[in-house]
Motif scaffolding. Structure first.
Motif, short mmCIF file in Angstrom:
data_model
loop_
_atom_site.label_atom_id
_atom_site.label_comp_id
_atom_site.label_asym_id
_atom_site.label_seq_id
_atom_site.Cartn_x
_atom_site.Cartn_y
_atom_site.Cartn_z
N THR A 31 0.85 -1.20 0.00
CA THR A 31 0.00 0.00 0.00
C THR A 31 0.88 1.24 0.00
OG1 THR A 31 -1.91 1.02 1.09
CG2 THR A 31 -0.18 0.20 2.53
N ARG A 39 -8.20 7.44 0.03
CA ARG A 39 -9.41 6.62 0.15
C ARG A 39 -10.10 6.72 1.50
NH1 ARG A 39 -10.37 2.86 -4.28
NH2 ARG A 39 -8.83 3.52 -5.79
N ASN A 239 -14.33 7.14 7.90
CA ASN A 239 -13.73 7.40 6.60
C ASN A 239 -14.28 8.75 6.15
OD1 ASN A 239 -13.44 7.59 3.77
ND2 ASN A 239 -13.31 5.37 3.59
N1 COA Z 1 -3.62 -0.01 -0.48
C1 COA Z 1 -3.47 0.02 -1.82
N2 COA Z 1 -4.34 -0.52 -2.67
C2 COA Z 1 -5.42 -1.13 -2.12
C3 COA Z 1 -5.64 -1.22 -0.75
C4 COA Z 1 -4.67 -0.63 0.10
N3 COA Z 1 -4.76 -0.63 1.44
N4 COA Z 1 -6.79 -1.87 -0.52
C5 COA Z 1 -7.29 -2.19 -1.71
N5 COA Z 1 -6.46 -1.76 -2.69
C6 COA Z 1 -6.62 -1.88 -4.14
C7 COA Z 1 -7.44 -3.09 -4.52
O1 COA Z 1 -6.65 -4.22 -4.70
C8 COA Z 1 -8.09 -2.62 -5.80
O2 COA Z 1 -7.16 -2.73 -6.86
P1 COA Z 1 -7.64 -3.15 -8.33
O3 COA Z 1 -8.57 -2.05 -8.78
O4 COA Z 1 -6.36 -3.19 -9.09
O5 COA Z 1 -8.31 -4.45 -8.16
C9 COA Z 1 -8.34 -1.14 -5.56
O6 COA Z 1 -7.38 -0.75 -4.57
C10 COA Z 1 -9.73 -0.84 -5.07
O7 COA Z 1 -10.02 -1.74 -4.01
P2 COA Z 1 -11.35 -1.70 -3.21
O8 COA Z 1 -11.37 -2.80 -2.20
O9 COA Z 1 -12.46 -1.63 -4.20
O10 COA Z 1 -11.16 -0.30 -2.49
P3 COA Z 1 -12.25 0.71 -1.95
O11 COA Z 1 -12.29 1.90 -2.80
O12 COA Z 1 -13.53 0.03 -1.60
O13 COA Z 1 -11.55 1.15 -0.58
C11 COA Z 1 -11.84 0.86 1.78
C12 COA Z 1 -11.37 0.22 0.45
C13 COA Z 1 -11.68 -0.15 2.89
C14 COA Z 1 -10.95 2.06 2.04
C15 COA Z 1 -13.30 1.32 1.60
O14 COA Z 1 -14.09 0.27 1.07
C16 COA Z 1 -13.91 1.78 2.88
O15 COA Z 1 -13.42 2.70 3.52
N6 COA Z 1 -15.05 1.19 3.30
C17 COA Z 1 -15.69 1.53 4.53
C18 COA Z 1 -14.95 0.91 5.67
C19 COA Z 1 -15.34 1.44 7.01
O16 COA Z 1 -15.48 2.63 7.17
N7 COA Z 1 -15.50 0.55 7.98
C20 COA Z 1 -15.83 0.88 9.31
C21 COA Z 1 -17.24 1.31 9.42
S1 COA Z 1 -17.64 1.68 11.06
#
Ligand code: COA
Length: 310
Positions: A31, A39, A239
């Motif tokens: 990452t 994000r 977030n």
């Molecule tokens: N660092 C770098 N790349 C990452 C990564 C990280 N930590 N996590 C995922 N990726 C990559 C994935 O592999 C994917 O790559 P690809 O497009 O080549 O396949 C891309 O980034 C998008 O992944 P995705 O899982 O779709 O990311 P996202 O945009 O959904 O972000 C979170 C992930 C976890 C940040 C987001 O879903 C989130 O914040 N959700 C809410 C979580 C939360 O708030 N929980 C507590 C609630 S109380």
């Protein structure tokens, strides 16, 4: 409109010293600091300490700020997702450390827990109690896999607490509240016994935005007020993009929103009182302001409470 005499007379918080930065995570995780900040809005989180230890520190600071003696506290409510033990609850140990001799119990409503606690405290005061200590405290490092890219970037430890008092003068009021839950979403964010948090990040994101809109509207309806009446909003710090997406639909601005997650990450039940303490220390809340607390999290649960600050 039914309002309840209610004021938060002392607030305190605590964070462990050890910082785990985004840069630190890159040593073992594929990452980047930039990806995590873009994000989530998070730059670093704190790890170490225990739930009871952090809760005790935050609560002692809240008692000191309120200037009240331990013997005047009628009940301790400790909202936590990461208790010291599965059994007993963590609240009795915290009460002992603080020298309190009163009822003490844990409340598990995940990241909505502290706002649930405020509403429960109000109910206890309607039963005749005068002062309730409402704490949110977490040591999420115990249930977080810091090698998992989906969850390890988000969670950290911390605690916040408030002394909540009955206010018969009418200056401070709980103007409206809403508690909600939908057990159909258990599978999108959970931790089994002995295991770490598992999350479907995209679905949590989607459901959180829906839950926030719904609970804000329900609380405003109960209070007979509108978005324009609210001065300050303190949302759960999960977030920054979730909050921005929800506000686009609800109508709040980021300027009126307290955000501290850049430095704390997501501290679940602790996040709202931590942000409240920060807002007070920066002079962002004045007597008479309408302050809206909005929690959402695993369960799914959600909760909001609108307080006229005294
Ligand atoms: N660092 C770098 N790349 C990452 C990564 C990280 N930590 N996590 C995922 N990726 C990559 C994935 O592999 C994917 O790559 P690809 O497009 O080549 O396949 C891309 O980034 C998008 O992944 P995705 O899982 O779709 O990311 P996202 O945009 O959904 O972000 C979170 C992930 C976890 C940040 C987001 O879903 C989130 O914040 N959700 C809410 C979580 C939360 O708030 N929980 C507590 C609630 S109380």
């Amino acid at each position: 409109m039914t309002a309840w005499g209610f004021k938060l007379t002392g607030v305190g918080s605590a964070l462990p010293e050890k910082v785990l930065s985004n840069q630190d995570l890159t040593a073992w995780m594929d990452t980047t600091d930039e990806w995590i900040r873009e994000r989530t809005g998070i730059s670093e989180r704190r790890i170490g300490g225990s739930t009871s230890g952090l809760a005790t520190q935050a609560a002692q600071r809240a008692l000191d700020a309120a200037g009240v003696s331990p013997s005047s506290i009628d009940t301790v409510i400790l909202a936590t997702t990461s208790p010291d033990h599965i059994c007993p609850g963590t609240a009795p140990a915290v009460a002992r450390e603080l020298g309190l001799e009163c009822g003490a119990f844990d409340l598990q409503a995940a990241c909505s827990g502290w706002v649930y606690g405020l509403v429960v405290a109000n109910g206890l005061m309607l039963q005749g109690m005068n002062r309730v200590l409402v704490i949110g405290a977490e040591s999420l490092d115990r249930i977080t896999d810091y090698h998992d890219r989906g969850t390890g970037i988000l969670f950290g430890n911390g605690a916040g607490a408030a002394v909540v008092e009955r206010d018969d003068s009418g200056a401070g009021q709980l103007l409206g509240w809403d508690l909600g839950a939908n057990g159909n979403w258990v599978h999108i964010l959970y931790a089994d016994h002995g295991d770490t948090l598992k999350m479907d990040g995209k679905e949590v994101y989607r459901q959180a935005v829906i839950a926030i809109q719904r609970t804000v509207q329900a609380t405003l309806d109960r209070a007979g007020l509108t978005v324009a009446d609210v001065d300050i909003v303190i949302p759960h710090q999960a977030n920054v993009r979730i909050v921005e997406a929800a506000w686009k639909k609800v109508g709040f601005t980021m300027d009126q929103t307290v955000m501290i997650l850049e430095r704390t990450g997501n501290t679940s039940a602790a996040s709202i009182p931590l942000a409240l303490d920060d807002a007070l220390r920066h002079g962002r809340i004045e007597p008479g302001n309408l302050v809206l607390f909005v929690g959402f999290g695993a369960g799914m649960t959600w909760a909001s409470a609108l307080v006229r600050w005294a």
